[in-house]
Structures are given as structure tokens and as C-alpha cells.
Design a protein around this motif. Sequence first.
Motif, PDB file in Angstrom:
ATOM      1  N   ALA A   1      25.475  -2.455  36.665  1.00  0.00           N
ATOM      2  CA  ALA A   1      24.950  -1.112  36.356  1.00  0.00           C
ATOM      3  C   ALA A   1      24.929  -0.899  34.841  1.00  0.00           C
ATOM      4  O   ALA A   1      23.991  -0.297  34.294  1.00  0.00           O
ATOM      5  CB  ALA A   1      25.816  -0.055  37.032  1.00  0.00           C
TER       6      ALA A   1
ATOM      7  N   LEU B   1      21.986  -2.835  33.451  1.00  0.00           N
ATOM      8  CA  LEU B   1      20.739  -2.134  33.781  1.00  0.00           C
ATOM      9  C   LEU B   1      20.526  -0.968  32.832  1.00  0.00           C
ATOM     10  O   LEU B   1      19.419  -0.766  32.311  1.00  0.00           O
ATOM     11  CB  LEU B   1      20.783  -1.652  35.234  1.00  0.00           C
ATOM     12  CG  LEU B   1      19.637  -0.727  35.668  1.00  0.00           C
ATOM     13  CD1 LEU B   1      18.295  -1.450  35.586  1.00  0.00           C
ATOM     14  CD2 LEU B   1      19.864  -0.203  37.086  1.00  0.00           C
ATOM     15  N   ASP B   2      21.597  -0.214  32.567  1.00  0.00           N
ATOM     16  CA  ASP B   2      21.470   0.949  31.697  1.00  0.00           C
ATOM     17  C   ASP B   2      21.078   0.528  30.278  1.00  0.00           C
ATOM     18  O   ASP B   2      20.183   1.118  29.658  1.00  0.00           O
ATOM     19  CB  ASP B   2      22.781   1.740  31.676  1.00  0.00           C
ATOM     20  CG  ASP B   2      22.601   3.110  31.039  1.00  0.00           C
ATOM     21  OD1 ASP B   2      21.825   3.910  31.589  1.00  0.00           O
ATOM     22  OD2 ASP B   2      23.208   3.362  29.976  1.00  0.00           O
TER      23      ASP B   2
ATOM     24  N   THR C   1      17.439  -0.702  30.250  1.00  0.00           N
ATOM     25  CA  THR C   1      16.500   0.420  30.417  1.00  0.00           C
ATOM     26  C   THR C   1      16.386   1.230  29.139  1.00  0.00           C
ATOM     27  O   THR C   1      15.296   1.659  28.738  1.00  0.00           O
ATOM     28  CB  THR C   1      16.969   1.325  31.586  1.00  0.00           C
ATOM     29  OG1 THR C   1      17.194   0.503  32.728  1.00  0.00           O
ATOM     30  CG2 THR C   1      15.932   2.373  31.930  1.00  0.00           C
TER      31      THR C   1
ATOM     32  N   GLU D   1      10.528  -3.169  37.114  1.00  0.00           N
ATOM     33  CA  GLU D   1      11.570  -2.152  37.330  1.00  0.00           C
ATOM     34  C   GLU D   1      12.479  -2.572  38.493  1.00  0.00           C
ATOM     35  O   GLU D   1      13.703  -2.504  38.399  1.00  0.00           O
ATOM     36  CB  GLU D   1      10.901  -0.809  37.656  1.00  0.00           C
ATOM     37  CG  GLU D   1      11.661   0.366  37.109  1.00  0.00           C
ATOM     38  CD  GLU D   1      10.822   1.639  37.162  1.00  0.00           C
ATOM     39  OE1 GLU D   1      11.378   2.636  37.606  1.00  0.00           O
ATOM     40  OE2 GLU D   1       9.634   1.615  36.766  1.00  0.00           O
ATOM     41  N   THR D   2      11.845  -3.052  39.575  1.00  0.00           N
ATOM     42  CA  THR D   2      12.609  -3.518  40.747  1.00  0.00           C
ATOM     43  C   THR D   2      13.483  -4.704  40.353  1.00  0.00           C
ATOM     44  O   THR D   2      14.663  -4.773  40.719  1.00  0.00           O
ATOM     45  CB  THR D   2      11.648  -3.951  41.880  1.00  0.00           C
ATOM     46  OG1 THR D   2      10.706  -2.908  42.086  1.00  0.00           O
ATOM     47  CG2 THR D   2      12.391  -4.234  43.171  1.00  0.00           C
TER      48      THR D   2
ATOM     49  N   SER E   1      16.619  -3.698  38.477  1.00  0.00           N
ATOM     50  CA  SER E   1      17.667  -2.978  39.215  1.00  0.00           C
ATOM     51  C   SER E   1      18.232  -3.778  40.384  1.00  0.00           C
ATOM     52  O   SER E   1      19.114  -3.297  41.086  1.00  0.00           O
ATOM     53  CB  SER E   1      17.127  -1.633  39.700  1.00  0.00           C
ATOM     54  OG  SER E   1      15.942  -1.851  40.427  1.00  0.00           O
TER      55      SER E   1
ATOM     56  N   GLN F   1      20.618  -6.231  42.073  1.00  0.00           N
ATOM     57  CA  GLN F   1      21.929  -6.817  41.761  1.00  0.00           C
ATOM     58  C   GLN F   1      21.952  -8.265  42.250  1.00  0.00           C
ATOM     59  O   GLN F   1      21.671  -8.529  43.417  1.00  0.00           O
ATOM     60  CB  GLN F   1      23.022  -5.994  42.452  1.00  0.00           C
ATOM     61  CG  GLN F   1      24.418  -6.433  42.050  1.00  0.00           C
ATOM     62  CD  GLN F   1      25.484  -5.433  42.471  1.00  0.00           C
ATOM     63  OE1 GLN F   1      25.295  -4.233  42.358  1.00  0.00           O
ATOM     64  NE2 GLN F   1      26.601  -5.935  42.964  1.00  0.00           N
TER      65      GLN F   1
END
Length: 483
Positions: free
Chosen positions: A118, A121-122, A125, A140-141, A144, A146
Motif C-alpha cells: 500500500a 502504491l501511494d 500514484t 492503474e489496475t 494496485s 498486490q
Amino acid sequence: PARSAEEIDRSVAVLPFANLSQAAENEYFSDGITDDLITHLSKIKDLRVISRTSVMRFKERPVGVQEIGDELGVARILEGSVRRAGNRVRVNAQLIDVRTDDHLWAETYDRDLEDIFAIQLDVATRIVGSLQAHLSTEEETGLSTQPTADMEAYDLFLKGRFHWNRRSEADLFQSVEYLKRAVERDSDYALALAALADSYVTLGFYGALPPGEVMPLARTAAERALALDDSAAAALVSRGSVSAFYDWDWAAAESDYRTAIETNPGYALAHHWYATNLLLPLGRFDEGRIRLDRARELDPLSPAIQVSFGVLAYFEGSYGDAIEHQQRLLAADPEFGMGHFVLGSCYEQVGEHAKAVGAFQKAVDLSGGSVETVAALGRSLALFGQTVEARELLERLLDRSRDSYVSPTRLAQLRLGLGEPDEALELLEEAAAIRAADLVWIRVSPVWEPLRAEERFRSLSERVLGGKGAPRAEDGLPGGVGQ
């Protein structure tokens, strides 16, 4: 080629995250976070992301962001640190504008280890947002998703990649062990399977194991990764390398390399290996140069990519250019063994045998006496008239072949230097029977010039590389690849 202002604006280098953990052995973890962020970002087609090899050059070099930006040709730099204690992890990250030294954003994440994906990802992004890059739904998929729910498998994966990146034979074997354990824990871990395929392929390239033992293992791991994720660029590149070096199925190899590049145009290794493992052996030098240029844009400080330009010039017969190129490379990185190896090969072709012997000796020392370097040194000594010393090296390799794999191609090279063409041809045929990886260079390497008129050699060359009409990119293979 010159880059537009917009392309430079959308370029970023992720510097090695500093390891602030109490335990120095957590280095693999901080390196792994760096790798993961580079991998995530390089899949975004609207960004230019510098590859791992180049950014790692700044790990021990305290250099200002402006100088790094100039050297790598990027507008933004991400830097940060990782502190790991038990099951907790603290990550600091900040994005810096190279030209103004402004911090575009900075964030501290203090979380459980399970949250590491996570956090990544942050960070990814936020970089995409700051650089105003376009993100497709597919990308995008991908960001995100995992990769595994098993944190122990993730830890083993990071250790495996850490050792693979070090590239010594011992590290490669260590890498395989960690990655096998990662896959045992999570059999659906596509990234770990692709990394395992990479490790096996690299062991095959290095001649550390017999091709019949290692290449099928590489293919199985790559196929398993692709069954889970058919767009896994790393697995496509590994499978393509097995098709080229082991199956001699050049059309299948080319299809995989090109699909990997279409899927992930920011993956430097795909461009690099497409050039060196397929385009150069098939004599398609102009296309190879285009791919190497692209690889260098993505990984400007990689010595492996730099040396490939010297290899290309060597195969083209531009020995003066190749010598100049290798000398420049070695001035910056004198301990890079492959640079000395290519330099020795070029000196040999221009008749500078004493210099060739010196360069090969340096390559032998730096590689810890690899088969490839010992055979090349032996050949040069033989051509120089030092046949007693050359035969001693031949005997040393023959002794070694009793306990471990020694490619017959290398023995053939030495025999040819000693003026034994029939023995050399026999050894090349033996190499073909076991599908030795280094056989793919026989059409382009000047080493084999004395055998070119021989019918046995011509038929061997066609068997490995196909006839004159070897497959080309336009023969119904995927097109539209970004160059």
C-alpha cells in the motif's frame, strides 16, 4: 535522439533508499523497495524511469541532485529511507525537482510490514500525479495489484533479487535458492517465478551449469509466471532467451522480446537482451543499435549496456571504434571485467597480441578465472606463439571439465588458436549436440574466420542460426514497438 521538454518533465530517477535499520543485513530490504518502485513506475508508458543499474551507482556516491539529474537526464528525483524493526516499517519518501531543488512532496509512512505494498502504491500514484502523467485503466489496475499476500514469500523474493543483481556465480545460485523457497510458499507469485526464470537463464548464459539442465528449468518458471500473468515482461524476456539460446527458435524468441517491449517499453533489460541475444547473433546490427540506444536511455550508467556497444562494433569489424569505446568505459569503471575481455578481443583482431594478452589476463583476474576468459587468454597466447602456456591453459580447462561444466565452444576456440581446425570443428559439433549457449555467436564472431569456408562449419551455422533468411521483425511478428 534529443528528448522533448515534455519527455524530460516526465522523467524520474528513484535513488537507492537508505537503510536506516539497526541491522546492516536489512540492506536487501531497502534495495528491494527501490527496485519495486522502479518496476511499478517503469510500466507506465507516459513516464521515462531510469533503471536500477544506473541509480545504484549513486548508492555510495554523495552527489547533489542537480548533478545526478544532469548525469541521468531526468527532471525529478525520488529519494528516501527505510527503517525496519520486527514487523514494523517506516518509509520516508520525497520527490525533488532537479532544476529548482524544490520538494514537490514528502511523506512519512509508519506502518506494519503487511502494508508495504500500500505504501509503494501511494508513492507511485503521487509521482504519477506530480508528473501529470497519463495512467491507463490497465496501468492503474497493474499498480494496485498486490503481488503476494505472503510476507515471508515477499521477503525471500527480495533476497533472491538482491543476489541476482550481484551477478557472481555464487550469488546466482543463492538467488535460485531464495526464489525457489518464495515460490514454495506462494505458488501463484508470478514475480517470483519470473525472477527465478531470470536467475536460471543467467546461470545458463554464464555457463555455470550445462544448458540441458538449466534452460528447461528457466522455461518452466517463465511459463508458470506467464500462466498467472500473460503480460509479465520479465517472464517473456526470459522465455525469449531460452528460445534463442537453447531452442534456436528465433521467431518464437523475437515474438517474446517484442511483446515484452510492447507491454513494458520502460523495461531496459527487454531492449538490451533483444539486441544482444537475438539481433546481434543474427547479424541485424542496425536494429541492434536502435535497441541498445533505447536501453541506454533507460539505464545510462549500466556498464553491461555500455559494453554491448563495444561488442557491436567488434562484430561489425570496427575494431578502432570498439577499442576507443572500451577504453572510455574502463577509465570510468576499471574493475569491469567484461570491458577488459572485449578490449582484448579487439586488440587480438588488430594484431596487438601483447596488449590482447594483458587485457585478457586482467579479465581472468577480475572474473575469478571464468572459462570464457581463460579460453580467450589461451587463444591469444597461442596466436602470439606462446603455445606451451596456451596448452597449459587448455589442460586446465580439460581438468575442470571433469568436475564441472565447460562449454565445448570455448575449448574449440582455444584449439583453433593452436592451429587445430579439425579438433575445433569436432568440439563445435559437440557444443551443438548439447546446445551450448555461446554457440549463437559463431556467425558474427571473427574468432571463427579460419573455419568459414568449411562445409561442416557452414552447416553447423545454419543449424543454429537458420539459413540466410533468418526470421525478421516484419515477418508477421508484433509491430508498433516504441523505439
